[in-house]
Design a protein around this motif. Structure first.
Motif: not given
Length: 374
Positions: A179, A215-218, A231, A233, A235, A237-238, A299
């Protein structure tokens, strides 16, 4: 060792480090690394660098001796820390790698160096003195030739800047490093995410190569899959959980943006305005609008009440919105296309595209004609 050997070693060290961290070396940087490979001999008043700066080399040699302070690990670390905020990344790598290569090369000689100065230990490589190189001997010549030969393929690999970028990061498969590289270099190329992972819901394996949308979130990515945007990642959350990820740079492209700010329009009008852009490349919508009855579509489409947020949404999503009015549009239209293409402007035509009911259009047009006649 002789000055030419140190210059070759400095270039080789710089190119090897560049390949390891994903930096594409330039010719001026390579020459700078070669020059930096001579700097530690500032403590030798009869050397090439020492004769250029006698006011500094004489006291250094008199006070500390040759192959001590300037050849130490401490000197390399201090130099790196001092120059880090002052120099561009490539120049910094060239200076630090070139400088640090000098004492390492001198360890291959019988005398060695005081690498852990101020400790007085002499460090040598290898431990058996018979295999160390004497200055101006055949061993030094063979070492210089070997370094020069090895540098050529390393330089080609580093200049090509492999799609995986940093060899170290690629070996680890760290999504955060992927990233970071993508954020630093995005815009001028297409990108692919080479990942190993699984679906967070079904736990099915999803490993493969997927085009990166953005890009997606942090520390995640939005990628394009056969089933639609996803999405990814590290975690829950994706949509997908990533065990290993490498950002791979592809062919060149240009990213052009167009802005849309409108009080009202319709999906049909917006779609018609985007058609010329879709003809030249990939189009993504980023921003917000207000509309009733829009269904969220993770997403890329997030809905809170009547507020709709678009995150790299494709224009095809407009076809699912029917004829409902769209209000308070603040959109950035991102167009990714080949460098040789010119991107047209965006023009919304609400009168003919469906915001105004068909029954009222003749009356509005008639009113416009009457106003002009007056």
């Amino acid at each position: 060792m002789l000055a030419p050997t140190h210059m070759i070693a400095g270039q080789a060290a710089f190119i090897a480090v560049s390949l390891g961290v994903g930096h594409a070396p330039t010719l001026p940087e390579a020459w700078l690394a070669a020059a930096a490979g001579l700097l530690p001999d500032l403590d030798k008043r009869h050397g090439i660098v020492g004769r250029l700066f006698p006011w500094l080399s004489e006291p250094l040699e008199y006070r500390f001796g040759h192959r001590t302070l300037t050849h130490s690990l401490l000197a390399s670390v201090v130099l790196a820390l001092m120059l880090w905020p002052l120099l561009p990344r490539g120049v910094w790598l060239a200076v630090v790698a070139g400088y640090a290569s000098h004492p390492v090369a001198d360890m291959l000689t019988p005398a060695g160096v005081e690498w852990f100065w101020p400790a007085r230990w002499r460090c040598v490589l290898p431990g058996n003195e018979r295999y160390r190189m004497r200055a101006m001997g055949w061993g030094e010549l063979a070492c210089a030739v070997l370094l020069a030969v090895v540098t050529i393929p390393l330089l080609n690999m580093a200049k090509a800047k492999p799609g995986t970028g940093s060899v170290i990061a690629a070996a680890i498969g760290d999504i955060a490093a992927a990233r970071e590289r993508y954020d630093a270099e995005k815009g001028a190329n297409r990108w692919t995410l080479r990942l190993e992972g699984r679906d967070n819901l079904t736990h099915a394996d999803v490993s493969g190569d997927y085009p990166i949308i953005g890009s997606w979130q942090g520390a995640g990515f939005l990628i394009r899959t056969p089933e639609g945007p996803q999405s990814v990642c590290r975690t829950g959350d994706c949509g997908w959980y990533v065990d290993s990820a490498v950002a791979v740079k592809g062919e060149a492209q240009v990213t052009t943006t167009r802005q849309i700010a409108a009080e009202h329009t319709s999906p049909a009008a917006l779609g018609a305005a985007l058609e010329p852009l879709e003809a030249v490349g990939e189009v993504y919508l980023i921003g917000s609008l207000t509309a009733r009855g829009i269904e969220p579509k993770a997403p890329t489409v997030a809905v809170t009440g009547d507020s709709v947020n678009l995150i790299f949404a494709a224009p095809a999503v407009l076809e699912e919105w029917g004829a409902r009015p769209l209000r308070d549009l603040l959109l950035t239209v991102q167009v990714r296309h080949v460098p040789s293409v010119t991107t047209p402007e965006v023009t919304l035509d609400d009168v003919t595209a469906g915001v105004i009911p068909a029954e009222l259009r003749p009356w509005l047009l008639k009113r416009d004609r009457i106003s002009r006649d007056r």
